[in-house]
Design a protein around this motif. Sequence first.
Motif, PDB file in Angstrom:
ATOM      1  N   LEU A   1       8.276  28.167-114.435  1.00  0.00           N
ATOM      2  CA  LEU A   1       9.433  28.380-113.410  1.00  0.00           C
ATOM      3  C   LEU A   1       9.041  29.434-112.420  1.00  0.00           C
ATOM      4  O   LEU A   1       8.376  29.898-112.117  1.00  0.00           O
ATOM      5  CB  LEU A   1      10.352  28.113-115.009  1.00  0.00           C
TER       6      LEU A   1
ATOM      7  N   ILE B   1      10.362  32.493-110.759  1.00  0.00           N
ATOM      8  CA  ILE B   1      11.510  33.144-111.726  1.00  0.00           C
ATOM      9  C   ILE B   1      11.568  33.807-110.300  1.00  0.00           C
ATOM     10  O   ILE B   1      11.657  34.016-109.222  1.00  0.00           O
ATOM     11  CB  ILE B   1      10.005  34.368-112.220  1.00  0.00           C
ATOM     12  N   GLY B   2      13.455  33.941-111.210  1.00  0.00           N
ATOM     13  CA  GLY B   2      14.162  35.234-109.913  1.00  0.00           C
ATOM     14  C   GLY B   2      15.299  35.537-110.365  1.00  0.00           C
ATOM     15  O   GLY B   2      15.047  35.918-112.294  1.00  0.00           O
TER      16      GLY B   2
ATOM     17  N   PRO C   1      23.684  20.142-114.803  1.00  0.00           N
ATOM     18  CA  PRO C   1      22.462  20.717-113.785  1.00  0.00           C
ATOM     19  C   PRO C   1      22.303  20.017-112.309  1.00  0.00           C
ATOM     20  O   PRO C   1      22.779  18.455-112.564  1.00  0.00           O
ATOM     21  CB  PRO C   1      21.405  20.117-114.284  1.00  0.00           C
TER      22      PRO C   1
ATOM     23  N   TYR D   1      11.859  18.111-114.892  1.00  0.00           N
ATOM     24  CA  TYR D   1      12.889  18.717-113.827  1.00  0.00           C
ATOM     25  C   TYR D   1      13.023  19.943-112.821  1.00  0.00           C
ATOM     26  O   TYR D   1      13.716  19.740-111.750  1.00  0.00           O
ATOM     27  CB  TYR D   1      14.008  19.538-114.642  1.00  0.00           C
ATOM     28  N   LEU D   2      11.805  20.067-112.848  1.00  0.00           N
ATOM     29  CA  LEU D   2      10.836  20.632-111.338  1.00  0.00           C
ATOM     30  C   LEU D   2      10.052  19.758-111.045  1.00  0.00           C
ATOM     31  O   LEU D   2       9.200  19.464-110.036  1.00  0.00           O
ATOM     32  CB  LEU D   2      10.058  21.985-112.145  1.00  0.00           C
TER      33      LEU D   2
ATOM     34  N   HIS E   1      16.220  24.256-110.690  1.00  0.00           N
ATOM     35  CA  HIS E   1      15.962  25.671-111.832  1.00  0.00           C
ATOM     36  C   HIS E   1      17.010  25.953-111.945  1.00  0.00           C
ATOM     37  O   HIS E   1      17.278  26.910-113.225  1.00  0.00           O
ATOM     38  CB  HIS E   1      14.508  26.212-111.582  1.00  0.00           C
ATOM     39  N   LEU E   2      17.414  26.481-111.099  1.00  0.00           N
ATOM     40  CA  LEU E   2      18.781  27.762-110.962  1.00  0.00           C
ATOM     41  C   LEU E   2      20.145  27.205-111.636  1.00  0.00           C
ATOM     42  O   LEU E   2      21.410  27.539-112.469  1.00  0.00           O
ATOM     43  CB  LEU E   2      19.467  27.949-109.571  1.00  0.00           C
ATOM     44  N   THR E   3      19.922  25.631-111.903  1.00  0.00           N
ATOM     45  CA  THR E   3      21.517  24.815-112.773  1.00  0.00           C
ATOM     46  C   THR E   3      21.222  24.318-113.930  1.00  0.00           C
ATOM     47  O   THR E   3      21.729  24.010-114.561  1.00  0.00           O
ATOM     48  CB  THR E   3      21.900  23.958-111.712  1.00  0.00           C
ATOM     49  N   VAL E   4      19.520  24.338-114.510  1.00  0.00           N
ATOM     50  CA  VAL E   4      19.095  23.207-114.927  1.00  0.00           C
ATOM     51  C   VAL E   4      20.370  23.778-116.896  1.00  0.00           C
ATOM     52  O   VAL E   4      20.150  22.722-116.685  1.00  0.00           O
ATOM     53  CB  VAL E   4      17.593  23.520-115.170  1.00  0.00           C
ATOM     54  N   ASN E   5      20.465  25.378-116.416  1.00  0.00           N
ATOM     55  CA  ASN E   5      21.002  25.330-117.257  1.00  0.00           C
ATOM     56  C   ASN E   5      22.237  24.930-117.734  1.00  0.00           C
ATOM     57  O   ASN E   5      23.536  25.405-118.524  1.00  0.00           O
ATOM     58  CB  ASN E   5      20.369  27.010-117.894  1.00  0.00           C
ATOM     59  N   GLY E   6      23.031  24.201-116.551  1.00  0.00           N
ATOM     60  CA  GLY E   6      25.012  24.341-116.551  1.00  0.00           C
ATOM     61  C   GLY E   6      25.182  25.287-115.741  1.00  0.00           C
ATOM     62  O   GLY E   6      26.696  24.827-115.431  1.00  0.00           O
ATOM     63  N   ALA E   7      24.300  26.279-115.202  1.00  0.00           N
ATOM     64  CA  ALA E   7      25.155  27.143-114.202  1.00  0.00           C
ATOM     65  C   ALA E   7      26.046  27.053-112.979  1.00  0.00           C
ATOM     66  O   ALA E   7      24.921  25.467-112.194  1.00  0.00           O
ATOM     67  CB  ALA E   7      23.927  27.991-113.904  1.00  0.00           C
TER      68      ALA E   7
END
Lengths: 401, 401
Positions: free
Chosen positions: A146, A148-149, A206, A277-278, A317-323
């Motif tokens: 992933l 990392i951020g 996402p 998803y990546l 990745h930044l949005t995959v959690n629904g952010a």
Amino acid sequence: MTWLDLPEDTDFGLDNLPYGVFSRGGEPARRVGVAVGEHVLDLSAAAEEAAAPFAQLLTSGVLNPLLAAGPATWHDVREQIREWLTAGRYADQVRPHLVPRTEITNHLPFEVADYVDFYSSEQHAINAGRIFRGADDELMPNWKHLPIGYHGRAGTVVVSGTPVVRPSGQRKPRAATDPSFGPSQLLDIEAEVGFVVGTPSTLGTPVPVEDFEKHVFGVCLVNDWSARDIQGWESQPLGPFLGKSFATSVAPWIVPLAALEHARVPQPAQDPRPLEYLRVTEPWGLDLALEIRLNGHLVSSPPFATQYWTAPQQLAHLTVNGASLRTGDLYASGTVTGPAKQQRGSLLELSWGGREPFTLGDGETRTFLEDGDEVSISATAPGPGGTRIGFGEVTGRVVPR
Amino acid sequence: MTWLDLPEDTDFGLDNLPYGVFSRGGEPARRVGVAVGEHVLDLSAAAEEAAAPFAQLLTSGVLNPLLAAGPATWHDVREQIREWLTAGRYADQVRPHLVPRTEITNHLPFEVADYVDFYSSEQHAINAGRIFRGADDELMPNWKHLPIGYHGRAGTVVVSGTPVVRPSGQRKPRAATDPSFGPSQLLDIEAEVGFVVGTPSTLGTPVPVEDFEKHVFGVCLVNDWSARDIQGWESQPLGPFLGKSFATSVAPWIVPLAALEHARVPQPAQDPRPLEYLRVTEPWGLDLALEIRLNGHLVSSPPFATQYWTAPQQLAHLTVNGASLRTGDLYASGTVTGPAKQQRGSLLELSWGGREPFTLGDGETRTFLEDGDEVSISATAPGPGGTRIGFGEVTGRVVPR
């Protein structure tokens, strides 16, 4: 091709047209502009005079309304600007809105919503691992799975040219028993490339990799100033905080994604294959050649095309959690470091943790930054027909508190 | 004392008067209000009708202009509200602006600038250390020297009542070789107390502990939803990211600092003595009694007065590197956990890492959150003369994606 007298070999030709915010002379008004040749086109004024349908997006002194308008509008505005600058019939109307860039002051081009900083250069992560944890532990087990951020401080993102006050804070050298307080003694830079979000997204939903161009407006240079001693002491277990939050500088010019079609290259092969998803089908490596100058001396030339994780992957990745995304979100690549020594994107790496001072052109040496030092990061990318797409530069001088 | 028919034993008496933003029935307009008894005073309307000098601060549908106005204005507005609600001559004028709280919809009370989350409960840090790293490694070496914190995602701070979509992401159980993707299986809460910044500060200039009341407007409840499996896999080396960024809920009511004079208590003794910029002379422990309910069952009662680092210390730390404050900055305490088992502020601790399911009142058990679960965090603090200052509640229901 244009009625403009464009310098040959300019970084700011008709295929670039990066956006910024500026004011003229002592005037307080902030205008949206587009860099072209050695001028800036006062887009706010030109659009108003032409009664362009997008004129009302350009009156707030920041790019955010334009960013929020979405890709169809971005396309239309860009086409209109190119028409104004090429069709001879517009010359008399547009010429008065061209201001020499020597006569302007640049301002922060957009109001930053959230700022995220990634860590997506493999060589940088390897170098950091070697410097901090020893050569046996090169990459963390998660690193290739992933991007990392972490979140940084949006409120201290400043425009190029803003002086950087050397931060004070707690630091504890390994040999010391207790921490002490004082100005950072390991002040560093990180040469990065930032991506500016225009179109927002919905909380809980996402954004897939293939929607990258629907959401991201453009690209700018970023210097993620870092106080290594403060960062080292504070970072366990929740990551960097005050070691980063004192200042993050961005270049005044946001290069539209549309200007980077000729800079797209395949990214490095990814092994292991990322989770679904990546996975990307289109090449979104970007052939940006960065240059880092310290007090005018070229000290490094990091190649952005070597980044392991690309911007669409970072966005997914930044949005995959629904952010959700907001207009003005900025996410940066992390330090750009290539495999060669002269391609390292931080002084931490250039001086190998401070153990190997490096030379400036005039025989001076550095490990980390001294008061008065000025750092400038610039970049170019290939444009169509052998032209060059310039990113301007992000500059900052260290001042003592 | 007041012409109002205030319920006895109310959480929202005249010494509280917390601020929020609401709309009435199906109306789109967002109004600034103050909770009093079982009503909300439509402050936007009342101030406009009275032509109050601060009326123009209340027209934007968020508290930010009032927050930005600074402590003298905060004082004046509060005094004016109290006069309106007590002096009989105002009754006829003000009464029409009292709306039953059952008839309103609450909205996010302020536009969040930067969101910072601290980690300042000693017992929580000890518990987390025991659960994750084993009992021999209870507190990190830095923990008692500085308030550990990190930046979270301001754009996903939502008001109480907003459904929380179970986040998906990467997680890798210790036994697995590779990560897998899917809905979080360890969805958790963190009961926290948030501090809302009103007055901004200047980049490069730290805010000393004693300026706390000049900058901080008020206090609200926070639920820092956490996906422990996502967080566990992603956090090295840069800290939590997607494990937290999907949602952070805040209560609709911001209790002004001025309402908390009677809640101030000495903080726990600090040993070792903190560095000078973190030393305080005034007591800023706050005697807030939190309660966590899961599907209506009381599962924990964390005492905020046990926090090791206080809000003025957190503010001084946050800015000691020169980072500036903006109006709307929110910083949260970190999980509030007391020494007793029934004082734990997260399910991670209540279920001891998922190893010890805990019972709800009806015989059901939980380790982490199931779809449909509703979590509600409330708090009260002592007010003058035996009254109670209520913080309302921050509630959220978990929904599957």
